[in-house]
Design an enzyme around this catalytic site. Sequence first.
Site, PDB file in Angstrom:
ATOM      1  N   LEU A   1      17.122  -1.751  -8.045  1.00 25.23           N
ATOM      2  CA  LEU A   1      16.359  -1.285  -7.196  1.00 25.23           C
ATOM      3  C   LEU A   1      15.098  -2.262  -6.963  1.00 25.23           C
ATOM      4  CD1 LEU A   1      14.559   1.141  -5.728  1.00 25.23           C
ATOM      5  CD2 LEU A   1      13.416   1.252  -8.220  1.00 25.23           C
TER       6      LEU A   1
ATOM      7  N   HIS B   1      -6.269   7.967 -11.166  1.00 22.91           N
ATOM      8  CA  HIS B   1      -5.576   6.881 -11.068  1.00 22.91           C
ATOM      9  C   HIS B   1      -4.480   6.563 -12.280  1.00 22.91           C
ATOM     10  CE1 HIS B   1      -7.734   5.560  -7.736  1.00 22.91           C
ATOM     11  NE2 HIS B   1      -8.898   5.144  -8.315  1.00 22.91           N
TER      12      HIS B   1
ATOM     13  N   ASP C   1      -1.661   9.113  -1.920  1.00 24.13           N
ATOM     14  CA  ASP C   1      -2.926   9.444  -1.807  1.00 24.13           C
ATOM     15  C   ASP C   1      -3.499  10.592  -2.568  1.00 24.13           C
ATOM     16  OD1 ASP C   1      -5.442   9.016  -0.531  1.00 24.13           O
ATOM     17  OD2 ASP C   1      -5.090  10.442   1.078  1.00 24.13           O
TER      18      ASP C   1
END
Length: 281
Positions: A167, A73, A56
């Site tokens: 991962l 972004h 956020d």
Amino acid sequence: MLLSQSPAATHPQLPTSSRRTRRSAQPCPRGAAAESLLPRGLRPESLPRHVAVVMDGNSRWARARGMPPAFGHEAGRRALVETVRLSRAWGIRELTAFAFSHENWSRPKAEVDFLMGLFERVIHDSVAEFLRDGIRLRVIGDCSRLPASLRRTARDAEEATRDNLQLDLTLAISYSGRRDIVQACRSLAQKVRGELLRPEDIDESLFAGELETSRGTELPCPDLLIRTSGELRLSNFLLWQSAYSELFFTDTLWPDFGEADYLEALCSFQSRDRRFGRRNP
């Protein structure tokens, strides 16, 4: 990596002075080699297996610099690259990133369109590095609202990386924790109606198996959930799965989230006594 550098003509670039210096990705170490890469203060035996992140603050970060949301972004993408790299290097096995919530569809169309295009490009451009680095990608959320090309790109990337084991990287796009719970209830109800299941057979394990995080291979519940930007809420993210997650909130905006912030979150996690309702002797 994920989110590989997007074309300069499409995305605004960070000023050179604002870019973080990154080391090239290395094969994910295990055992003693992995321990040698851990920063001082981290204990390998008590690291969280699964870290979830509410990313956020991108728009606020851009606004503070007089730039449009797209600039934030793009900077947030870079922060995720670093978090993925550190997770591999330090031995975190699962990382789930909240990229776009179901509620985010209410944002301006130009911003939404930019994000959908960004997701598609970076997933497509990251597949080769995911294969090299042993990263398995999964995308969860309401795919029915995503552009067809993004759905196809995500599906192809999931298939290409399905056997990778270093991962597990899960991107939550158009995701809602409440919607996830509702769709799990509907799935179980349909099985009961079809006489494939009795109501009394339903337990927490069966319910969890219907959640989107259990699609394909079951993702363990997050051990640690990190939220950036100073907000103190989950914002409809992994509501069922985070029942016993340790929560870490930081004022740092997501584009500024780096190694020191991640280390602080992990050290905080390791300082906690996780009893899961039990009383220690």
